[in-house]
Design a protein around this motif. Sequence first.
Motif, PDB file in Angstrom:
ATOM      1  N   PHE A 134       0.827  -1.205   0.000  1.00 29.72           N
ATOM      2  CA  PHE A 134       0.000   0.000   0.000  1.00 29.72           C
ATOM      3  C   PHE A 134       0.862   1.257   0.000  1.00 29.72           C
ATOM      4  O   PHE A 134       0.589   2.230  -0.718  1.00 29.72           O
ATOM      5  N   GLY A 135       1.930   1.254   0.806  1.00 26.57           N
ATOM      6  CA  GLY A 135       2.833   2.400   0.834  1.00 26.57           C
ATOM      7  C   GLY A 135       3.507   2.612  -0.504  1.00 26.57           C
ATOM      8  O   GLY A 135       3.649   3.749  -0.980  1.00 26.57           O
ATOM      9  N   ALA A 136       3.934   1.515  -1.147  1.00 25.87           N
ATOM     10  CA  ALA A 136       4.560   1.629  -2.459  1.00 25.87           C
ATOM     11  C   ALA A 136       3.575   2.162  -3.490  1.00 25.87           C
ATOM     12  O   ALA A 136       3.936   2.957  -4.378  1.00 25.87           O
ATOM     13  N   PHE A 137       2.314   1.752  -3.376  1.00 28.90           N
ATOM     14  CA  PHE A 137       1.300   2.226  -4.307  1.00 28.90           C
ATOM     15  C   PHE A 137       1.050   3.725  -4.124  1.00 28.90           C
ATOM     16  O   PHE A 137       0.909   4.478  -5.105  1.00 28.90           O
ATOM     17  N   ALA A 138       1.021   4.178  -2.854  1.00 27.29           N
ATOM     18  CA  ALA A 138       0.834   5.609  -2.600  1.00 27.29           C
ATOM     19  C   ALA A 138       2.000   6.406  -3.182  1.00 27.29           C
ATOM     20  O   ALA A 138       1.805   7.472  -3.785  1.00 27.29           O
ATOM     21  N   ALA A 139       3.225   5.902  -3.036  1.00 23.47           N
ATOM     22  CA  ALA A 139       4.384   6.586  -3.597  1.00 23.47           C
ATOM     23  C   ALA A 139       4.313   6.606  -5.126  1.00 23.47           C
ATOM     24  O   ALA A 139       4.660   7.606  -5.765  1.00 23.47           O
ATOM     25  N   PHE A 140       3.842   5.503  -5.709  1.00 24.28           N
ATOM     26  CA  PHE A 140       3.723   5.440  -7.170  1.00 24.28           C
ATOM     27  C   PHE A 140       2.697   6.448  -7.679  1.00 24.28           C
ATOM     28  O   PHE A 140       2.921   7.112  -8.706  1.00 24.28           O
TER      29      PHE A 140
END
Length: 248
Positions: A216-222
């Motif tokens: 989820f954190g990686a998706f928010a950064a993306f």
Amino acid sequence: MTAPRRPGLLTDLGAAVLALVLVGIAGWLGKWQYDAWQAHRDAESRDLSGVAAVPLDDVMGSDDPFPAPDLGRPVEVSGEWLDGGFWVQNRTYDGTDGYWAVAPLHVGDAAVLVVRGWAPEPDDALLAATGDADVVGWIQAPEGSLVTDDDPDDDVFPEIRVADAVQRVDVDLYSAYLISQDPAPGLEPAELAALPEPGRFTGVRNLLYAFEWWVFGAFAAFIWWRWRRDVVTGVTSPLNARGDAPRT
């Protein structure tokens, strides 16, 4: 056609701060779940062999299944030795193959098998145990890899199996055995057979939650990176500013 409006400084900073907050929260929650997974494994695999001994009845009753979390815990028990002792083959002491001397200790209405020590060869004099005894030993789970006993009529067993030993005594047996901390005269100390190890799926739910938060954190950064790239390069949506489809 007019060029797309680039966001102002406050909008740009706000988006960056929001992305950092979301990534930070997701990372922290993922780390928390990961630590919970590790804690579950550490709790299951803790070495209890050095803690103070407790009465056997505090750990399990004679009819109870083996308490897996207490594997390797020292327990104390008092009783009377019974006939029906036997040797267990393929046991090592200081790198040398030998045998364990095992005898049943009558405790209340049942008996518990006690490993009294190690010897290089079976010896009837060393196997004999009579009278009352106070034993402090590490609790272990009965073995059961289904090794075949080549000679069921002798006093040498391939493993410590309750189903085999119960045929040698007239009382029920605990679903556990003890390795005595103090070997009997003439015997060497028996090495502790097993300590708890974490199961393959111990705390796996926490581990999956950890990866879920990190994704989820990686998706928010993306999402922030994609939005920032589109703003810088001037990429716009197929819809114009009023939300209508572009005219042809």
